[in-house]
Design a protein around this motif. Sequence first.
Motif, PDB file in Angstrom:
ATOM      1  N   GLU A  14      32.402  39.285  31.992  1.00 11.26           N
ATOM      2  CA  GLU A  14      31.230  39.923  31.753  1.00 11.26           C
ATOM      3  C   GLU A  14      29.330  39.654  31.495  1.00 11.26           C
ATOM      4  N   ILE A  15      29.583  38.651  31.787  1.00 10.58           N
ATOM      5  CA  ILE A  15      28.195  37.786  31.475  1.00 10.58           C
ATOM      6  C   ILE A  15      27.431  37.773  32.516  1.00 10.58           C
ATOM      7  N   LEU A  16      27.942  37.907  33.980  1.00 12.41           N
ATOM      8  CA  LEU A  16      27.690  37.754  36.063  1.00 12.41           C
ATOM      9  C   LEU A  16      27.550  39.355  36.003  1.00 12.41           C
ATOM     10  N   TRP A  17      28.139  40.095  35.428  1.00 12.95           N
ATOM     11  CA  TRP A  17      28.922  41.663  36.029  1.00 12.95           C
ATOM     12  C   TRP A  17      29.023  42.740  35.453  1.00 12.95           C
ATOM     13  N   ARG A  18      28.311  43.645  35.170  1.00 14.61           N
ATOM     14  CA  ARG A  18      29.043  44.833  34.394  1.00 14.61           C
ATOM     15  C   ARG A  18      30.633  45.466  34.804  1.00 14.61           C
ATOM     16  N   GLU A  19      30.376  46.154  36.342  1.00 15.06           N
ATOM     17  CA  GLU A  19      31.422  46.234  37.242  1.00 15.06           C
ATOM     18  C   GLU A  19      32.216  44.659  37.212  1.00 15.06           C
ATOM     19  N   HIS A  20      33.782  44.658  37.089  1.00 10.10           N
ATOM     20  CA  HIS A  20      34.187  43.381  37.847  1.00 10.10           C
ATOM     21  C   HIS A  20      35.596  43.857  37.671  1.00 10.10           C
ATOM     22  N   THR A  21      36.335  42.426  38.590  1.00  8.12           N
ATOM     23  CA  THR A  21      37.840  42.627  39.291  1.00  8.12           C
ATOM     24  C   THR A  21      38.050  41.514  37.960  1.00  8.12           C
ATOM     25  N   VAL A  22      38.458  41.055  37.489  1.00  6.26           N
ATOM     26  CA  VAL A  22      39.176  39.862  37.563  1.00  6.26           C
ATOM     27  C   VAL A  22      40.414  39.075  37.949  1.00  6.26           C
ATOM     28  N   TYR A  23      41.660  38.590  38.457  1.00  2.00           N
ATOM     29  CA  TYR A  23      42.967  38.069  38.518  1.00  2.00           C
ATOM     30  C   TYR A  23      43.103  36.972  39.117  1.00  2.00           C
ATOM     31  N   ARG A  24      44.728  36.474  38.986  1.00  5.68           N
ATOM     32  CA  ARG A  24      45.195  35.364  38.511  1.00  5.68           C
ATOM     33  C   ARG A  24      46.248  35.321  40.647  1.00  5.68           C
ATOM     34  N   GLU A  25      45.309  34.357  41.236  1.00  7.50           N
ATOM     35  CA  GLU A  25      45.662  33.736  42.613  1.00  7.50           C
ATOM     36  C   GLU A  25      46.547  32.599  42.370  1.00  7.50           C
ATOM     37  N   ARG A  26      47.386  32.519  43.357  1.00  5.01           N
ATOM     38  CA  ARG A  26      48.570  32.200  43.150  1.00  5.01           C
ATOM     39  C   ARG A  26      48.913  30.240  42.716  1.00  5.01           C
ATOM     40  N   SER A  27      47.912  30.562  43.337  1.00  2.00           N
ATOM     41  CA  SER A  27      47.254  28.443  43.272  1.00  2.00           C
ATOM     42  C   SER A  27      47.507  28.117  41.771  1.00  2.00           C
ATOM     43  N   GLY A  28      46.965  29.137  40.521  1.00  2.00           N
ATOM     44  CA  GLY A  28      46.727  28.930  38.688  1.00  2.00           C
ATOM     45  C   GLY A  28      45.473  29.534  39.423  1.00  2.00           C
ATOM     46  N   GLY A  29      44.634  29.760  39.817  1.00  2.00           N
ATOM     47  CA  GLY A  29      42.613  29.612  40.054  1.00  2.00           C
ATOM     48  C   GLY A  29      43.113  31.533  39.137  1.00  2.00           C
ATOM     49  N   VAL A  30      41.943  31.467  39.037  1.00  2.00           N
ATOM     50  CA  VAL A  30      41.167  32.700  38.588  1.00  2.00           C
ATOM     51  C   VAL A  30      40.388  33.380  39.876  1.00  2.00           C
ATOM     52  N   VAL A  31      40.502  34.595  40.142  1.00  3.15           N
ATOM     53  CA  VAL A  31      39.302  34.999  40.660  1.00  3.15           C
ATOM     54  C   VAL A  31      38.787  36.412  40.510  1.00  3.15           C
ATOM     55  N   ILE A  32      37.327  36.336  39.800  1.00  2.00           N
ATOM     56  CA  ILE A  32      36.092  37.532  39.373  1.00  2.00           C
ATOM     57  C   ILE A  32      35.512  38.196  41.087  1.00  2.00           C
ATOM     58  N   ARG A  33      35.702  39.470  41.236  1.00  3.37           N
ATOM     59  CA  ARG A  33      35.536  40.019  42.050  1.00  3.37           C
ATOM     60  C   ARG A  33      33.954  41.288  41.131  1.00  3.37           C
ATOM     61  N   GLY A  34      32.617  41.219  42.269  1.00  3.51           N
ATOM     62  CA  GLY A  34      32.193  42.676  42.123  1.00  3.51           C
ATOM     63  C   GLY A  34      31.713  43.177  42.961  1.00  3.51           C
ATOM     64  N   GLU A  35      32.717  44.138  43.259  1.00  2.00           N
ATOM     65  CA  GLU A  35      32.572  44.746  44.530  1.00  2.00           C
ATOM     66  C   GLU A  35      31.077  45.636  44.773  1.00  2.00           C
ATOM     67  N   HIS A  36      30.782  46.065  44.021  1.00  2.54           N
ATOM     68  CA  HIS A  36      28.914  46.261  43.796  1.00  2.54           C
ATOM     69  C   HIS A  36      28.197  45.472  43.896  1.00  2.54           C
ATOM     70  N   VAL A  37      28.078  43.971  44.159  1.00  3.54           N
ATOM     71  CA  VAL A  37      27.550  43.209  44.749  1.00  3.54           C
ATOM     72  C   VAL A  37      28.036  42.515  45.735  1.00  3.54           C
ATOM     73  N   ARG A  38      29.356  42.782  46.446  1.00  9.12           N
ATOM     74  CA  ARG A  38      29.724  42.886  47.322  1.00  9.12           C
ATOM     75  C   ARG A  38      29.458  40.332  47.827  1.00  9.12           C
ATOM     76  N   ARG A  39      30.613  40.540  46.626  1.00  7.23           N
ATOM     77  CA  ARG A  39      30.503  38.508  46.426  1.00  7.23           C
ATOM     78  C   ARG A  39      31.321  38.817  45.430  1.00  7.23           C
TER      79      ARG A  39
END
Length: 152
Positions: A14-39
């Motif tokens: 929420e702090i970094l990007w207005r548009e984002h996707t948050v999902y859990r990795e198999r290894s137990g980590g979490v990924v935040i994708r900002g498709e609109h900034v391609r990061r």
Amino acid sequence: MSAQLRDTAGELAEILWREHTVYRERSGGVVIRGEHVRRWISLAPAGGQGEVLVRAGRILDGGTTAPARSEAVVPLSAGKGVLAATCRRLLAEAAADVAPGAPRRAPGRSDRAGKAARPKRSGKHTGFGSWVILACVAGVIALYVYNSAMHG
């Protein structure tokens, strides 16, 4: 730790990007994708207790992710502000790797350690460095011939 990472990632997204996707990795980590900034940002448990490994990278054409460009270890006790600042720094480093308008390399191809490409030469002209080497070789040969003739 996994639930805490998921909550932290949601607040951080929420702090970094207005548009984002948050999902859990198999290894137990979490990924935040900002498709609109391609990061993307990844949060994973680090070796120390209460520390998180933060990694940042690019999202390639077609939606696949490139390997992480940079990473840092941050203590969760430092707070969301420090974590967000670290993420922004890592995202800036990932963005700096690919300048806007620069031609993109094919995946799997490495650049030559940041060296600029040499301009193509037209014709078969001998460069200045080659002339210097030839002059040195000729001087050594002349010195040998001179010494042989005097002492020989």
